[in-house]
Design an enzyme around this catalytic site. Structure first.
Site, PDB file in Angstrom:
ATOM      1  N   TYR A  41     -12.340 -14.221 -14.440  1.00 21.83           N
ATOM      2  CA  TYR A  41     -11.829 -12.949 -14.902  1.00 21.83           C
ATOM      3  C   TYR A  41     -11.122 -12.252 -13.777  1.00 21.83           C
ATOM      4  O   TYR A  41     -11.509 -12.318 -12.506  1.00 21.83           O
ATOM      5  CB  TYR A  41     -12.746 -12.248 -15.687  1.00 21.83           C
ATOM      6  CG  TYR A  41     -13.980 -11.532 -15.530  1.00 21.83           C
ATOM      7  CD1 TYR A  41     -14.547 -11.398 -14.197  1.00 21.83           C
ATOM      8  CD2 TYR A  41     -14.875 -11.283 -16.273  1.00 21.83           C
ATOM      9  CE1 TYR A  41     -15.390 -10.817 -13.823  1.00 21.83           C
ATOM     10  CE2 TYR A  41     -15.938 -10.655 -16.349  1.00 21.83           C
ATOM     11  CZ  TYR A  41     -16.368 -10.356 -14.878  1.00 21.83           C
ATOM     12  OH  TYR A  41     -17.525  -9.740 -14.629  1.00 21.83           O
ATOM     13  N   GLU A  42     -10.154 -11.243 -14.365  1.00 22.75           N
ATOM     14  CA  GLU A  42      -9.384 -10.300 -13.206  1.00 22.75           C
ATOM     15  C   GLU A  42      -8.580 -11.244 -12.203  1.00 22.75           C
ATOM     16  O   GLU A  42      -8.256 -10.806 -11.137  1.00 22.75           O
ATOM     17  CB  GLU A  42     -10.285  -9.327 -12.435  1.00 22.75           C
ATOM     18  CG  GLU A  42     -11.082  -8.403 -13.173  1.00 22.75           C
ATOM     19  CD  GLU A  42     -10.328  -7.568 -14.306  1.00 22.75           C
ATOM     20  OE1 GLU A  42      -9.064  -7.526 -14.114  1.00 22.75           O
ATOM     21  OE2 GLU A  42     -10.752  -6.977 -15.204  1.00 22.75           O
ATOM     22  N   GLY A  43      -8.332 -12.550 -12.777  1.00 23.16           N
ATOM     23  CA  GLY A  43      -7.532 -13.259 -12.050  1.00 23.16           C
ATOM     24  C   GLY A  43      -8.385 -14.133 -11.388  1.00 23.16           C
ATOM     25  O   GLY A  43      -9.241 -13.938 -10.545  1.00 23.16           O
ATOM     26  N   ARG A  98     -10.487  -5.990  -9.421  1.00 18.25           N
ATOM     27  CA  ARG A  98     -10.673  -7.257  -8.431  1.00 18.25           C
ATOM     28  C   ARG A  98     -11.665  -6.841  -7.472  1.00 18.25           C
ATOM     29  O   ARG A  98     -12.483  -7.819  -7.017  1.00 18.25           O
ATOM     30  CB  ARG A  98      -9.257  -7.666  -7.941  1.00 18.25           C
ATOM     31  CG  ARG A  98      -8.293  -8.342  -8.762  1.00 18.25           C
ATOM     32  CD  ARG A  98      -7.096  -8.656  -8.570  1.00 18.25           C
ATOM     33  NE  ARG A  98      -6.182  -9.846  -9.332  1.00 18.25           N
ATOM     34  CZ  ARG A  98      -5.143  -9.925  -9.417  1.00 18.25           C
ATOM     35  NH1 ARG A  98      -4.677  -9.917  -8.401  1.00 18.25           N
ATOM     36  NH2 ARG A  98      -4.767 -10.844 -10.507  1.00 18.25           N
TER      37      ARG A  98
END
Lengths: 597, 597
Positions: A438-440, A297
């Site tokens: 992406y990655e949350g 992140r």
């Protein structure tokens, strides 16, 4: 359009905001002072400018291709990756005893920015390898570390993160991939994983997949998920490659951007089961995965800064070259380059201010990461860990959201040429769109900010940050300059808006969760805006100080003061609306019945 | 993903905001009441949903192609265009005596929205033809009208606008295309035009180019530009097609979006000169072109509404289908469709509120256009003309800027799937990016708003609009409902911010032009936000009234009230920051020396 790494701005932030002198006092980082930072950044700039950046457009025009389970990357990628490995760049931030260089994140993060500015699609491969290394370092057995760690740190093998399945995206509770334990302690994996970045490629001899799956008999939901290592090729006792494992890339996606980066569908176990090895303990997979994810992140936040920087450089070059219309103030008699026009200037300044502020936020965060991990004093570690954790959703969420505004402005500065793909500005616009996903997604970051980072401790860390900001405001006022005063006023308003929202979140998240979560992304945007603006306040103070003492690059320092003031007057001012929206707008978010949509 | 035309919302705006009953009292529009509107919109919806919308994705996947000067459009486009012509859609708003149907813009604009929602690339061809018709109607000689008008109105031939040259984009003073007068009164044209939408294609038997060029001996700058008709095929005395004219498409662009629409480079006169015919008088070309351009600017604003609507529908469908995670309020025990999650709701409501508000603004503007052009009372015409001209930069600038925010949110709602091209959400994101650029960038609209629409009359029209908004606020307060009160409060704040800025623009545009133009786009965004929000206020009042009397569709009317309130609480609140930025941020926009970029 060539890329020039903003080494000067990075070193300014590393020296004056991240305070590398303090980082270098931490045991293990003794050699990682400003001189080292400068040497590493200059070498990194050269490599990325000359080797990686020229492959950015070719990667977009000739994406990775899939055929019969094999993925061929864009011509040139394999050779560039070989040079990346030979240069030791993969190991920059990783432990010396695993073959890395053990440099602090404060330096490594700037290198991550450069690699991503040069070529986001290319950079994703090392980024995912970093995640796999983190997971093994945290939870891997000695046996697993012995087999995989050095080869990953050197870059000889690459890593992936396998979370998503068709039915399980943001909601990992729905993961269905199955892991059957074998007599020898290994597992056999069966299932389908999607959106696996560099899940298959031709740049390394082996690929080490870190895979979330459910062991037999595991509880439902997130508490029954385990983490496994599953290599593309099994590894013999002597470290040589053995049989091809039963994990295969069955297709790659056709995407809006980052086209050179292969996004794979991986099929596990269609021919008897893919051999996997448990990382750590069963059912603790999500916990380990979060370690990888937090590192990732942060890195995605850096990608936001990186692509914003590249878009800014592209737009500036065009604005200095394109001649069109007379300036409104009559300062040039005939037609002038468009950088003379106020709205072009407003757009370029917006791009610049966002980028510098988010870079400053991220590098400051990196220093707190370094202290949190390696400082000898437990209390210092704790304070820094809490600050870093508060920053991660802001670095990820805010920097990526801003990158989409910046890349959009980048197209706009180019006018009609911006819409033509050959110009190159549109690629940044397309590439950046993945960053808030992406990655949350930004909403997932915002949930994290609301829940774990604000409500859980009653807003304590948030209010601590606000106190530090207040101190910066006072210093700005005390410094006496008009620019500092302007920024202090805007910081104060933003801070007060932030505190209003923190109180609201703390007071309301239990009693009226819908109202709070309806404003979670606006809260993230407010907090990110404020904290990035605060770093611009600190930067302004440092720049003024250097100007007073007559040291440093005068033009650079004056530009920093101007850019910081601009940030306050044009970006920090957005925070009041966010406060109003959060405090008064919750009900109307959820009021429409589902059938009315 | 299929398209469903929002006929109900369009008719609501046409009836209650644009007040079609009043339009139908204007001579010539007697038959154009609500019943006609409904019949036309329903037929238009059917045509676009069934014939045009299904070609949107194919057009993106298989764009127009160029070979040896010939452009082949996407398979299916030619047949759909034949049906468009057969349905008489091209002539909808054009005069009856030119073969059109003479309907008011109040109805025609809704049809333009539908065509663009269905397929923006396709819609561009008729849109440009509309511009050519307008130019001929305004300034063409009877001879030119006799030859070209009916065939354009029927759609048998299509039209183009040829303004841009490589060195002349926003700045038409730099146009270099040359027109040499011939003994017979015609001209021969020589030069290169770029970015010519549907400059060459296979959907019609002839293409009528409207071309800006300089006659020999003309003054420099914009005062030496004339307008010419230059057909692809010369036309014989009997109306049949004659020789191929010397204008050729030498290439088409590779673009970020609207890929099916061929964007042509046209070469004039490489083989002796392209035969052209003067429209109106020499050196008045820019004036005539502005007529086409104002019509086109309005239509581009409608494109913004259209693509926002389509992106909204796409996102809603996904949000109602995709299951992921439990709602934060515990309202569903297990995983729920994502439309249950507050942040998804916030995004969908934002998309919806923007779209409805900008549609309402555009349709209200259309009614003022109709009154301005055909009302028997000169004073009514004048007032409406001024109002309409004030609205055009807002309709064009604000609706297109918002469409980029909306289409970006549309991708975001889809999460990872949004980034995959097959999902379709990304196409709207790519297509919409042209809207803030062509027919005058947002900055060009903002210059128009600042200069011709605000400073020139000392802010009189602007303040008149503000007075009307104040009246709506009072009516909202008087209506007594909580939703109305909330919207009134936000309208009032926004109106006051607007008035502050109008005063600033009027007072400062001469003395400190850089300061004013540094805030020109923020001013446009403020004014557009306010005027669109005002229409939501009027809509809320009308909906409340109907709910009280018990007439109309209850769910629809309640949704309108909720959406209007949402607009106030989440979108109107942005105006304060814009005011602050404009009033206090001018200096920092221009402060950075050019060398520091």
């Amino acid at each position: 359009m060539s890329y020039k790494a903003p080494v000067k701005d990075m070193l300014f932030a590393i020296e004056h905001l991240a305070r590398i002198d303090q980082v270098a006092q931490i045991p293990g980082f003794e050699d990682a002072g400003l001189d080292t930072a400068q040497a590493v950044l200059e070498e990194c700039a050269r490599f990325n400018e000359e080797v990686v950046a020229p492959l950015n457009v070719p990667g977009d025009l000739h994406p990775s291709t899939w055929k019969d389970g094999t993925v061929t990357t864009t011509a040139g990628f394999k050779d560039a990756f070989r040079q990346y490995v030979e240069g030791g760049w993969q190991g920059l931030q990783h432990p010396v005893d695993a073959g890395g260089q053990g440099l602090p994140k404060t330096i490594g993060a700037a290198c991550v920015e450069m690699l991503n500015s040069a070529n986001m699609s290319f950079a994703l491969c090392p980024l995912l390898t970093d995640g796999a290394i983190e997971a093994l370092l945290t939870a891997g057995s000695d046996a697993l570390k012995n087999i995989y760690l050095e080869k990953l740190v050197s870059g000889q093998w690459t890593g992936t993160m396998n979370l998503t399945e068709p039915q399980a995206g943001s909601d990992l509770a729905l993961v269905r991939t199955r892991a059957d334990k074998q007599a020898d302690g290994s597992y056999k994996l069966f299932g389908t994983k999607i959106f696996i970045t560099y899940g298959e490629h031709d740049m390394a001899e082996n690929i080490v997949h870190l895979v979330l799956a459910r062991a037999a008999g595991a509880p439902e939901g997130v508490k029954g998920i385990s983490l496994f290592v599953c290599p593309k090729f099994l590894v013999n006792g002597d470290g040589s490659l053995g049989a091809r494992n039963d994990v295969h890339c069955v297709s790659i996606e056709h995407k809006l951007g980052i086209k050179a980066s292969p996004t794979c569908v991986l099929q596990y176990g269609d021919n008897g089961g893919a051999v996997g090895y448990l990382v750590g303990e069963e059912n603790r997979g999500l916990e380990y995965m979060f370690i990888m994810m937090n590192a990732a992140r942060y890195a995605v936040g850096m990608e936001g800064v990186a692509i914003a920087e590249r878009a800014y450089q592209h737009a500036v070059a065009y604005a200095k070259e394109r001649v069109q219309s007379r300036p409104v103030d009559g300062s040039v008699a005939g037609s002038a380059t468009i950088i003379h026009h106020p709205d072009i200037r407003r757009m370029l300044m917006t791009m610049r201010a966002y980028t510098e502020a988010c870079r400053a936020m991220a590098l400051t965060g990196a220093a707190s990461f370094d202290a949190a991990h390696q400082h000898p004093d437990a209390e210092v570690r704790k304070v820094n860990q809490a600050f870093y954790e508060f920053l991660v959703p802001l670095i990820k969420g805010y920097s990526t959201e801003m990158s989409q505004e910046v890349t959009s402005l980048g197209v706009q500065v180019h006018g009609g040429m911006g819409f033509i793909e050959e110009t190159g500005a549109a690629q940044y616009y397309r590439d950046s769109k993945i960053l808030t996903i992406y990655e949350g997604t930004t909403a997932i970051q915002a949930n994290d900010l609301v829940g774990r980072k604000t409500a859980r401790d009653g807003g304590q860390v948030a209010k601590g940050v606000a106190s530090q900001i207040e101190a910066t405001e006072k210093a700005l006022i005390a410094s006496g300059s008009e620019g500092a005063r302007s920024l202090a006023i805007n910081l104060e308003k933003a801070r007060k808006a932030f505190l209003d929202v923190v109180d609201f979140v703390v007071d309301t998240s239990k009693s009226a969760p819908n109202d709070v979560f309806a404003g979670s992304v606006p809260y993230l945007m407010l907090a990110g805006n404020l904290v990035a603006g605060w770093q611009m306040g600190r930067a302004l103070l440092a720049a003024q100080e250097l100007l007073t003492t007559g040291s440093g690059d005068k033009a650079f320092l004056e530009a920093k003061v101007t850019t910081a003031r601009f940030y306050g007057e044009h970006i920090l001012v957005k925070t009041s609306a966010l406060r109003d929206e959060i405090l008064h707008g919750g009900a109307s978010v959820m009021a429409l019945p589902l059938d009315s949509f």
